[in-house]
Each structure stands twice: as structure tokens, then as C-alpha cells.
Scaffold this motif. Structure first.
Motif, PDB file in Angstrom:
ATOM      1  N   GLY A   1       0.811  -1.212   0.000  1.00  0.00           N
ATOM      2  CA  GLY A   1       0.000   0.000   0.000  1.00  0.00           C
ATOM      3  C   GLY A   1       0.846   1.264   0.000  1.00  0.00           C
ATOM      4  O   GLY A   1       0.312   2.370   0.115  1.00  0.00           O
ATOM      5  N   HIS A   2       2.152   1.129  -0.138  1.00  0.00           N
ATOM      6  CA  HIS A   2       3.037   2.298  -0.179  1.00  0.00           C
ATOM      7  C   HIS A   2       2.720   3.110  -1.431  1.00  0.00           C
ATOM      8  O   HIS A   2       2.542   2.545  -2.509  1.00  0.00           O
ATOM      9  CB  HIS A   2       4.498   1.845  -0.192  1.00  0.00           C
ATOM     10  N   PRO A   3       2.650   4.444  -1.341  1.00  0.00           N
ATOM     11  CA  PRO A   3       2.306   5.280  -2.503  1.00  0.00           C
ATOM     12  C   PRO A   3       3.256   5.116  -3.697  1.00  0.00           C
ATOM     13  O   PRO A   3       2.850   5.314  -4.844  1.00  0.00           O
ATOM     14  CB  PRO A   3       2.389   6.711  -1.963  1.00  0.00           C
ATOM     15  N   ILE A   4       4.496   4.739  -3.471  1.00  0.00           N
ATOM     16  CA  ILE A   4       5.437   4.578  -4.585  1.00  0.00           C
ATOM     17  C   ILE A   4       5.007   3.445  -5.509  1.00  0.00           C
ATOM     18  O   ILE A   4       5.302   3.464  -6.705  1.00  0.00           O
ATOM     19  CB  ILE A   4       6.877   4.413  -4.051  1.00  0.00           C
ATOM     20  N   GLU A   5       4.258   2.476  -4.995  1.00  0.00           N
ATOM     21  CA  GLU A   5       3.746   1.396  -5.844  1.00  0.00           C
ATOM     22  C   GLU A   5       2.924   1.967  -7.003  1.00  0.00           C
ATOM     23  O   GLU A   5       3.061   1.526  -8.145  1.00  0.00           O
ATOM     24  CB  GLU A   5       2.865   0.438  -5.038  1.00  0.00           C
ATOM     25  N   GLN A   6       2.066   2.949  -6.710  1.00  0.00           N
ATOM     26  CA  GLN A   6       1.218   3.558  -7.741  1.00  0.00           C
ATOM     27  C   GLN A   6       2.041   4.364  -8.727  1.00  0.00           C
ATOM     28  O   GLN A   6       1.778   4.341  -9.928  1.00  0.00           O
ATOM     29  CB  GLN A   6       0.153   4.436  -7.093  1.00  0.00           C
ATOM     30  N   VAL A   7       3.059   5.059  -8.240  1.00  0.00           N
ATOM     31  CA  VAL A   7       3.937   5.841  -9.110  1.00  0.00           C
ATOM     32  C   VAL A   7       4.620   4.919 -10.117  1.00  0.00           C
ATOM     33  O   VAL A   7       4.661   5.201 -11.316  1.00  0.00           O
ATOM     34  CB  VAL A   7       4.985   6.625  -8.276  1.00  0.00           C
ATOM     35  N   LEU A   8       5.150   3.796  -9.632  1.00  0.00           N
ATOM     36  CA  LEU A   8       5.843   2.854 -10.516  1.00  0.00           C
ATOM     37  C   LEU A   8       4.879   2.197 -11.502  1.00  0.00           C
ATOM     38  O   LEU A   8       5.227   1.982 -12.667  1.00  0.00           O
ATOM     39  CB  LEU A   8       6.587   1.801  -9.703  1.00  0.00           C
ATOM     40  N   ALA A   9       3.675   1.894 -11.065  1.00  0.00           N
ATOM     41  CA  ALA A   9       2.680   1.290 -11.958  1.00  0.00           C
ATOM     42  C   ALA A   9       2.324   2.268 -13.082  1.00  0.00           C
ATOM     43  O   ALA A   9       2.252   1.867 -14.257  1.00  0.00           O
ATOM     44  CB  ALA A   9       1.435   0.878 -11.179  1.00  0.00           C
ATOM     45  N   ARG A  10       2.124   3.537 -12.741  1.00  0.00           N
ATOM     46  CA  ARG A  10       1.795   4.544 -13.759  1.00  0.00           C
ATOM     47  C   ARG A  10       2.927   4.734 -14.772  1.00  0.00           C
ATOM     48  O   ARG A  10       2.695   4.998 -15.935  1.00  0.00           O
ATOM     49  CB  ARG A  10       1.462   5.893 -13.111  1.00  0.00           C
ATOM     50  N   SER A  11       4.161   4.581 -14.314  1.00  0.00           N
ATOM     51  CA  SER A  11       5.301   4.786 -15.213  1.00  0.00           C
ATOM     52  C   SER A  11       5.661   3.511 -15.981  1.00  0.00           C
ATOM     53  O   SER A  11       6.575   3.525 -16.798  1.00  0.00           O
ATOM     54  CB  SER A  11       6.516   5.279 -14.426  1.00  0.00           C
ATOM     55  N   HIS A  12       4.953   2.421 -15.712  1.00  0.00           N
ATOM     56  CA  HIS A  12       5.229   1.123 -16.344  1.00  0.00           C
ATOM     57  C   HIS A  12       6.671   0.688 -16.062  1.00  0.00           C
ATOM     58  O   HIS A  12       7.400   0.268 -16.956  1.00  0.00           O
ATOM     59  CB  HIS A  12       4.936   1.163 -17.846  1.00  0.00           C
TER      60      HIS A  12
END
Length: 159
Positions: free
Chosen positions: A54-65
Motif C-alpha cells: 500500500g506504499h504510494p510509490i507502488e502507484q507511481v511505478l505502476a503509472r510509469s510502467h
């Protein structure tokens, strides 16, 4: 009665394949039991994945592929190798604010391979799971990398 933890590889497999959120405390405990690794021993291309905490960086990395990391030399590392819409790979120097270098740096009382970002006060520390797998933890200023007191954990598998 003392409670002993399962062997490191067994714990790694359980956390690696966990379907739901992974407890950051379990990742901290596993990290403590892994072997340090020298920066010069991790050169090459690595495919990455984030542990689902649930760390916010997970979403950042997913968005950047995010695909992984490339360590060409100790002074030439690409922290954010991402996949473009056409399937090609590129180093996202905008999101990463440049590239990085590899050093052996002390973290939690142990000296281990660490990627130092060029453009921000962020460090990715690495420990060895096995000959082709690294566990990483992102460290830096609390406002940059900490979420609820927990750091971002990820892994790299050698390509």
C-alpha cells in the motif's frame, strides 16, 4: 517456548507470492536475515516488482510502467527502466530526476550495495536473496519515501 522463523527462502517465497497486502514488518524481518551484497557484484539488467504494502510509490511505478533497473557500471546506473507504449524500454530520467550510481553504504548497521540517485536524496539498498534475486528497500528523507513510518520494499530478478 521460543518461536523460530521459517528459513529465509521459504519466507521469501511466501512474501513474493502473497495475494494481498504484505506486512511491512514481515519485510523488515526478512531484510534483517538476508546477506549483504557488494555493489560490484550486481552489475547488469534487473527486472523489478514492488511488494504490495500500500506504499504510494507502488502507484507511481505502476503509472510509469516500471520494468526494473540497469547497473551498467558503478558510476552508471538507471533506476527507472520503464516500458514505452510500443514495448521498448527506456530510462525515465524525468521521474528519477536523472540517473544514479552504485556504492557500498551502511544501512541498519550493515554495509551493502546501494544505488544513490543523482537528483534526489534517495537511496535504494540491496541485499541478496539468491544468486539471481535481490531485495531492495528505498530509503531517504522521511517526507520523500516513508509512508506511515514504513519504507518501500521491492525486488529485482536478474535478466
Amino acid at each position: 517456548m521460543t518461536h523460530t522463523l521459517p528459513p529465509v527462502r521459504e519466507r521469501w517465497r511466501a512474501l513474493r507470492t502473497a495475494p494481498g497486502p504484505v506486512d511491512p514488518d514481515a519485510l523488515d524481518a526478512l531484510w534483517a536475515d538476508l546477506d549483504v551484497v557488494d555493489a560490484s557484484a550486481i552489475l547488469g539488467s534487473w527486472k523489478g516488482f514492488a511488494f504490495s504494502t500500500g506504499h504510494p510509490i507502488e502507484q507511481v511505478l505502476a503509472r510509469s510502467h516500471w520494468h526494473g533497473k540497469q547497473f551498467t557500471a558503478l558510476d552508471n546506473a538507471q533506476p527507472l527502466i520503464c516500458r514505452a507504449p510500443d514495448g521498448s524500454l527506456y530510462s525515465d530520467t524525468t521521474a528519477g530526476r536523472g540517473e544514479a550510481s552504485l556504492w557500498n553504504i551502511e544501512f541498519r548497521g550493515e554495509v551493502t550495495a546501494t544505488m544513490v540517485y543523482d537528483g534526489m536524496a534517495v537511496f535504494d539498498h540491496f541485499k541478496r536473496v539468491d544468486e539471481s534475486t535481490l531485495m531492495g528497500v528505498m530509503n531517504g528523507k522521511a517526507s520523500t519515501v516513508s509512508a506511515g513510518g514504513h519504507l518501500f520494499y521491492f525486488a529485482l530478478e536478474q535478466e
